[in-house]
Scaffold this motif. Structure first.
Motif, mmCIF file in Angstrom:
data_model
loop_
_atom_site.group_PDB
_atom_site.id
_atom_site.type_symbol
_atom_site.label_atom_id
_atom_site.label_comp_id
_atom_site.label_asym_id
_atom_site.label_seq_id
_atom_site.Cartn_x
_atom_site.Cartn_y
_atom_site.Cartn_z
ATOM 1 N N LEU A 32 0.829 -1.196 0.000
ATOM 2 C CA LEU A 32 0.000 0.000 0.000
ATOM 3 C C LEU A 32 0.869 1.255 0.000
ATOM 4 N N ARG A 33 1.961 1.234 0.760
ATOM 5 C CA ARG A 33 2.866 2.389 0.798
ATOM 6 C C ARG A 33 3.497 2.640 -0.568
ATOM 7 N N ALA A 34 3.887 1.584 -1.233
ATOM 8 C CA ALA A 34 4.506 1.734 -2.550
ATOM 9 C C ALA A 34 3.503 2.327 -3.537
ATOM 10 N N LEU A 35 2.265 1.875 -3.485
ATOM 11 C CA LEU A 35 1.235 2.421 -4.361
ATOM 12 C C LEU A 35 0.972 3.883 -4.056
ATOM 13 N N GLU A 36 0.892 4.215 -2.784
ATOM 14 C CA GLU A 36 0.643 5.605 -2.404
ATOM 15 C C GLU A 36 1.794 6.514 -2.853
ATOM 16 N N SER A 37 3.029 6.056 -2.656
ATOM 17 C CA SER A 37 4.166 6.877 -3.071
ATOM 18 C C SER A 37 4.211 7.013 -4.600
ATOM 19 N N LEU A 38 3.839 5.960 -5.303
ATOM 20 C CA LEU A 38 3.785 6.033 -6.768
ATOM 21 C C LEU A 38 2.717 7.023 -7.230
ATOM 22 N N ILE A 39 1.571 7.001 -6.565
ATOM 23 C CA ILE A 39 0.487 7.932 -6.905
ATOM 24 C C ILE A 39 0.906 9.369 -6.625
ATOM 25 N N VAL A 40 1.548 9.601 -5.483
ATOM 26 C CA VAL A 40 1.993 10.949 -5.126
ATOM 27 C C VAL A 40 3.052 11.437 -6.117
ATOM 28 N N ALA A 41 3.997 10.572 -6.464
ATOM 29 C CA ALA A 41 5.043 10.962 -7.414
ATOM 30 C C ALA A 41 4.439 11.260 -8.789
ATOM 31 N N GLU A 42 3.494 10.469 -9.205
ATOM 32 C CA GLU A 42 2.848 10.690 -10.504
ATOM 33 C C GLU A 42 2.052 11.992 -10.505
ATOM 34 N N GLU A 43 1.393 12.284 -9.400
ATOM 35 C CA GLU A 43 0.628 13.529 -9.291
ATOM 36 C C GLU A 43 1.558 14.739 -9.333
ATOM 37 N N GLN A 44 2.685 14.653 -8.641
ATOM 38 C CA GLN A 44 3.653 15.747 -8.678
ATOM 39 C C GLN A 44 4.226 15.934 -10.079
ATOM 40 N N SER A 45 4.511 14.828 -10.746
ATOM 41 C CA SER A 45 5.026 14.897 -12.109
ATOM 42 C C SER A 45 4.000 15.523 -13.046
ATOM 43 N N ARG A 46 2.740 15.154 -12.882
ATOM 44 C CA ARG A 46 1.670 15.703 -13.715
ATOM 45 C C ARG A 46 1.513 17.200 -13.465
ATOM 46 N N ARG A 47 1.591 17.612 -12.215
ATOM 47 C CA ARG A 47 1.486 19.042 -11.894
ATOM 48 C C ARG A 47 2.654 19.836 -12.482
ATOM 49 N N LYS A 48 3.873 19.279 -12.385
ATOM 50 C CA LYS A 48 5.038 19.952 -12.963
ATOM 51 C C LYS A 48 4.878 20.112 -14.468
ATOM 52 N N LYS A 49 4.431 19.056 -15.118
ATOM 53 C CA LYS A 49 4.248 19.092 -16.564
ATOM 54 C C LYS A 49 3.180 20.119 -16.945
ATOM 55 N N ALA A 50 2.087 20.155 -16.195
ATOM 56 C CA ALA A 50 1.022 21.118 -16.473
ATOM 57 C C ALA A 50 1.530 22.546 -16.265
ATOM 58 N N ARG A 51 2.327 22.762 -15.234
ATOM 59 C CA ARG A 51 2.878 24.091 -14.969
ATOM 60 C C ARG A 51 3.814 24.519 -16.106
ATOM 61 N N LYS A 52 4.657 23.597 -16.576
ATOM 62 C CA LYS A 52 5.553 23.920 -17.689
ATOM 63 C C LYS A 52 4.767 24.235 -18.949
ATOM 64 N N GLU A 53 3.708 23.475 -19.213
ATOM 65 C CA GLU A 53 2.897 23.724 -20.399
ATOM 66 C C GLU A 53 2.199 25.077 -20.326
ATOM 67 N N ARG A 54 1.681 25.429 -19.143
ATOM 68 C CA ARG A 54 1.050 26.744 -18.989
ATOM 69 C C ARG A 54 2.065 27.866 -19.186
ATOM 70 N N LEU A 55 3.251 27.705 -18.628
ATOM 71 C CA LEU A 55 4.296 28.710 -18.768
ATOM 72 C C LEU A 55 4.698 28.861 -20.236
ATOM 73 N N LEU A 56 4.882 27.749 -20.923
ATOM 74 C CA LEU A 56 5.231 27.796 -22.343
ATOM 75 C C LEU A 56 4.120 28.451 -23.154
ATOM 76 N N PHE A 57 2.876 28.138 -22.831
ATOM 77 C CA PHE A 57 1.745 28.750 -23.523
ATOM 78 C C PHE A 57 1.743 30.262 -23.321
ATOM 79 N N CYS A 58 1.974 30.705 -22.087
ATOM 80 C CA CYS A 58 1.993 32.146 -21.809
ATOM 81 C C CYS A 58 3.130 32.836 -22.547
#
Length: 108
Positions: A32-58
């Motif tokens: 369960l811990r491994a799944l939770e850490s994987l989910i958290v890491a994936e969410e952080q990666s998705r947020r970083k990617k979305a932030r970079k895309e918004r910045l590039l768009f601007c």
């Protein structure tokens, strides 16, 4: 009833195949811990990617807008320049062709 029997047979066959597949690959499920850490890491990666895309768009939109506005500011200058250059180029071309004809006529 025939349709239900076909669906049950298909479900039974799929279940057997999945069990056979599970038996071939004995992989323990992640903790369960491994799944939770994987989910958290994936969410952080998705947020970083979305932030970079918004910045590039601007950045791209600011560049496009500023270049369009700058171009619109210089449109009269460009128009007048083209109005002067095109007839001048035509006159130069005609003059050069006339000199060539005169030189060819003098050679003969």
């Amino acid at each position: 009833m025939n349709k239900n029997d076909e669906q049950e047979a298909l479900l039974h066959k799929l279940t057997r195949e999945m069990d056979r597949l599970d038996a071939q690959y004995d992989i323990p499920p992640p903790s369960l811990r491994a799944l939770e850490s994987l989910i958290v890491a994936e969410e952080q990666s998705r947020r970083k990617k979305a932030r970079k895309e918004r910045l590039l768009f601007c950045i791209v939109s600011v560049i496009l807008l500023s270049s369009t506005l700058a171009l619109l500011g210089y449109v009269p200058v460009i128009y007048l320049t083209l109005q002067g250059i095109i007839p001048l180029a035509a006159l130069v071309g005609l003059t050069v062709s006339r000199f060539r004809r005169c030189k060819e006529g003098a050679r003969e």
